[in-house]
Design a protein around this motif. Structure first.
Motif, mmCIF file in Angstrom:
data_model
loop_
_atom_site.group_PDB
_atom_site.id
_atom_site.type_symbol
_atom_site.label_atom_id
_atom_site.label_comp_id
_atom_site.label_asym_id
_atom_site.label_seq_id
_atom_site.Cartn_x
_atom_site.Cartn_y
_atom_site.Cartn_z
ATOM 1 N N ILE A 152 60.705 28.916 56.998
ATOM 2 C CA ILE A 152 60.659 27.457 57.101
ATOM 3 C C ILE A 152 59.550 27.072 58.075
ATOM 4 O O ILE A 152 59.516 27.556 59.215
ATOM 5 C CB ILE A 152 62.003 26.885 57.599
ATOM 6 C CG1 ILE A 152 63.151 27.383 56.710
ATOM 7 C CG2 ILE A 152 61.957 25.363 57.626
ATOM 8 C CD1 ILE A 152 63.034 26.979 55.261
ATOM 9 N N ILE A 153 58.631 26.222 57.621
ATOM 10 C CA ILE A 153 57.494 25.835 58.445
ATOM 11 C C ILE A 153 57.959 25.007 59.644
ATOM 12 O O ILE A 153 58.617 23.976 59.489
ATOM 13 C CB ILE A 153 56.472 25.026 57.623
ATOM 14 C CG1 ILE A 153 55.884 25.896 56.505
ATOM 15 C CG2 ILE A 153 55.349 24.503 58.524
ATOM 16 C CD1 ILE A 153 54.927 25.151 55.591
ATOM 17 N N GLN A 154 57.604 25.478 60.823
ATOM 18 C CA GLN A 154 57.885 24.730 62.050
ATOM 19 C C GLN A 154 56.672 23.904 62.465
ATOM 20 O O GLN A 154 56.803 22.793 62.979
ATOM 21 C CB GLN A 154 58.277 25.695 63.164
ATOM 22 C CG GLN A 154 59.471 26.573 62.825
ATOM 23 C CD GLN A 154 60.713 25.783 62.467
ATOM 24 O OE1 GLN A 154 61.172 24.945 63.246
ATOM 25 N NE2 GLN A 154 61.258 26.034 61.281
ATOM 26 N N SER A 155 55.495 24.446 62.234
ATOM 27 C CA SER A 155 54.256 23.709 62.488
ATOM 28 C C SER A 155 53.130 24.391 61.724
ATOM 29 O O SER A 155 53.162 25.592 61.465
ATOM 30 C CB SER A 155 53.929 23.652 63.986
ATOM 31 O OG SER A 155 53.639 24.935 64.491
ATOM 32 N N ALA A 156 52.118 23.600 61.359
ATOM 33 C CA ALA A 156 50.965 24.125 60.616
ATOM 34 C C ALA A 156 49.709 23.506 61.199
ATOM 35 O O ALA A 156 49.430 22.334 61.011
ATOM 36 C CB ALA A 156 51.096 23.789 59.132
ATOM 37 N N GLY A 157 48.981 24.301 61.953
ATOM 38 C CA GLY A 157 47.730 23.844 62.553
ATOM 39 C C GLY A 157 46.732 24.982 62.520
ATOM 40 O O GLY A 157 46.363 25.467 61.457
ATOM 41 N N LYS A 158 46.303 25.431 63.711
ATOM 42 C CA LYS A 158 45.418 26.584 63.770
ATOM 43 C C LYS A 158 46.134 27.839 63.274
ATOM 44 O O LYS A 158 45.491 28.796 62.829
ATOM 45 C CB LYS A 158 44.917 26.781 65.199
ATOM 46 C CG LYS A 158 43.986 25.673 65.667
ATOM 47 C CD LYS A 158 43.469 25.957 67.070
ATOM 48 C CE LYS A 158 42.509 24.864 67.510
ATOM 49 N NZ LYS A 158 41.992 25.114 68.891
ATOM 50 N N SER A 159 47.453 27.833 63.395
ATOM 51 C CA SER A 159 48.255 28.935 62.854
ATOM 52 C C SER A 159 49.469 28.334 62.167
ATOM 53 O O SER A 159 49.806 27.166 62.349
ATOM 54 C CB SER A 159 48.687 29.896 63.966
ATOM 55 O OG SER A 159 49.568 29.260 64.869
ATOM 56 N N LEU A 160 50.116 29.153 61.349
ATOM 57 C CA LEU A 160 51.313 28.730 60.636
ATOM 58 C C LEU A 160 52.519 29.367 61.309
ATOM 59 O O LEU A 160 52.627 30.596 61.372
ATOM 60 C CB LEU A 160 51.224 29.174 59.174
ATOM 61 C CG LEU A 160 52.326 28.710 58.223
ATOM 62 C CD1 LEU A 160 52.304 27.194 58.071
ATOM 63 C CD2 LEU A 160 52.175 29.375 56.860
ATOM 64 N N LYS A 161 53.406 28.535 61.830
ATOM 65 C CA LYS A 161 54.584 29.047 62.526
ATOM 66 C C LYS A 161 55.797 28.909 61.615
ATOM 67 O O LYS A 161 56.092 27.818 61.129
ATOM 68 C CB LYS A 161 54.797 28.286 63.839
ATOM 69 C CG LYS A 161 53.640 28.450 64.822
ATOM 70 C CD LYS A 161 53.925 27.742 66.128
ATOM 71 C CE LYS A 161 52.740 27.825 67.081
ATOM 72 N NZ LYS A 161 52.424 29.215 67.464
ATOM 73 N N LEU A 162 56.484 30.044 61.397
ATOM 74 C CA LEU A 162 57.608 30.083 60.470
ATOM 75 C C LEU A 162 58.875 30.565 61.162
ATOM 76 O O LEU A 162 58.839 31.477 61.993
ATOM 77 C CB LEU A 162 57.304 31.017 59.299
ATOM 78 C CG LEU A 162 56.101 30.696 58.415
ATOM 79 C CD1 LEU A 162 55.872 31.829 57.436
ATOM 80 C CD2 LEU A 162 56.323 29.386 57.676
ATOM 81 N N SER A 163 60.002 29.965 60.788
ATOM 82 C CA SER A 163 61.320 30.448 61.176
ATOM 83 C C SER A 163 61.930 31.102 59.944
ATOM 84 O O SER A 163 62.026 30.475 58.888
ATOM 85 C CB SER A 163 62.190 29.285 61.666
ATOM 86 O OG SER A 163 63.492 29.734 61.977
ATOM 87 N N LEU A 164 62.328 32.370 60.044
ATOM 88 C CA LEU A 164 62.732 33.155 58.882
ATOM 89 C C LEU A 164 64.234 33.091 58.622
ATOM 90 O O LEU A 164 65.047 33.088 59.545
ATOM 91 C CB LEU A 164 62.311 34.610 59.065
ATOM 92 C CG LEU A 164 60.842 34.859 59.412
ATOM 93 C CD1 LEU A 164 60.583 36.354 59.558
ATOM 94 C CD2 LEU A 164 59.922 34.255 58.366
ATOM 95 N N LYS A 165 64.592 33.068 57.340
ATOM 96 C CA LYS A 165 65.996 33.107 56.944
ATOM 97 C C LYS A 165 66.586 34.494 57.167
ATOM 98 O O LYS A 165 67.770 34.654 57.420
ATOM 99 C CB LYS A 165 66.129 32.730 55.464
ATOM 100 C CG LYS A 165 65.795 31.279 55.142
ATOM 101 C CD LYS A 165 66.849 30.331 55.667
ATOM 102 C CE LYS A 165 66.612 28.923 55.188
ATOM 103 N NZ LYS A 165 67.631 27.972 55.715
ATOM 104 N N ARG A 166 65.744 35.507 57.062
ATOM 105 C CA ARG A 166 66.169 36.896 57.247
ATOM 106 C C ARG A 166 65.103 37.597 58.083
ATOM 107 O O ARG A 166 63.916 37.471 57.801
ATOM 108 C CB ARG A 166 66.317 37.583 55.875
ATOM 109 C CG ARG A 166 66.679 39.053 55.935
ATOM 110 C CD ARG A 166 66.575 39.670 54.549
ATOM 111 N NE ARG A 166 66.800 41.110 54.587
ATOM 112 C CZ ARG A 166 67.904 41.703 54.185
ATOM 113 N NH1 ARG A 166 68.888 40.978 53.699
ATOM 114 N NH2 ARG A 166 68.031 43.017 54.235
#
Length: 212
Positions: free
Chosen positions: A169-183
């Protein structure tokens, strides 16, 4: 394609693509064989008798519904490459490893996506990823040429790293893509991740990322 040079002195690491029970229904208890792990060895060598661990391992729930993942420990009892049994296995082709795991625990590919290594040598499983991304010009696999739209916060993406696939799940998208994973997945800096997005009710490849 030239075979890459690999050092045998590095820590052994294996990606699990399958896990299964090879015992036939009705087999006598004394003749039962432990669970089998199939996949590819990335580096180093595994040997019969090695103690190994699997991460992320198995999912369990604490009181209050909190979820945690526990590392699984076992021992290698056999290694087969094709139809041949060998004493050790290294990178190149598929390999099957017999273990002392309860065969019921390895049924139905229960450990697909896990990483195997020596005790204490497997990187920790993570529930968040920070990626440097490279996107394609167009969505892959659609009839029309569809340009890739900007990411939206909390948008779900499907990511694949090694043999593991999960939703981030995208937490932020800028210079990098930060994701929180379901698994959780086992990931290290520099690992490559395939990224897919839901387009026209199906998942389609849109690019890749590198773990920061």
């Amino acid at each position: 394609v030239p075979t890459p040079k690999r050092s045998e002195r590095v820590e052994p690491r294996m990606l699990i693509a399958r896990s299964f029970d090879i015992n036939k229904p009705g087999a006598e208890i004394e003749k039962l064989v432990g669970g089998v792990l199939g996949g590819a060895i990335l580096s180093g060598k595994f040997r019969v008798g090695d103690k190994i661990e699997l991460k992320p391992g198995v999912r369990s729930e604490k009181k209050g519904g909190q979820v945690e993942w526990k590392t699984v420990a076992t021992t290698i009892t056999g290694i087969s490459v094709g139809s041949q049994f060998v004493k050790e296995g290294g990178p190149g082709g598929s390999v099957a490893i017999s273990t002392t795991l309860d065969p019921a625990a390895t049924k139905q590919d229960a450990f697909v996506g896990a990483v195997v290594g020596l005790p204490g040598k497997v990187p920790p499983a993570v529930e968040k990823l920070d990626l440097k991304i490279s996107l394609f010009d167009y969505v892959i696999g659609t009839k029309e040429k569809l340009k890739i739209e900007p990411f939206k916060q909390y948008e779900p993406l499907m990511i694949s790293i090694g043999t593991a696939t999960t939703v981030g799940i995208i937490q932020s998208a800028g210079k990098s893509l930060k994701l929180s994973l379901k698994r959780p997945v086992v990931a290290q800096k520099g690992d490559k991740v395939a990224i897919a997005r839901q387009v026209q009710s199906r998942w389609h490849l849109i690019g890749f990322g590198v773990v920061l």
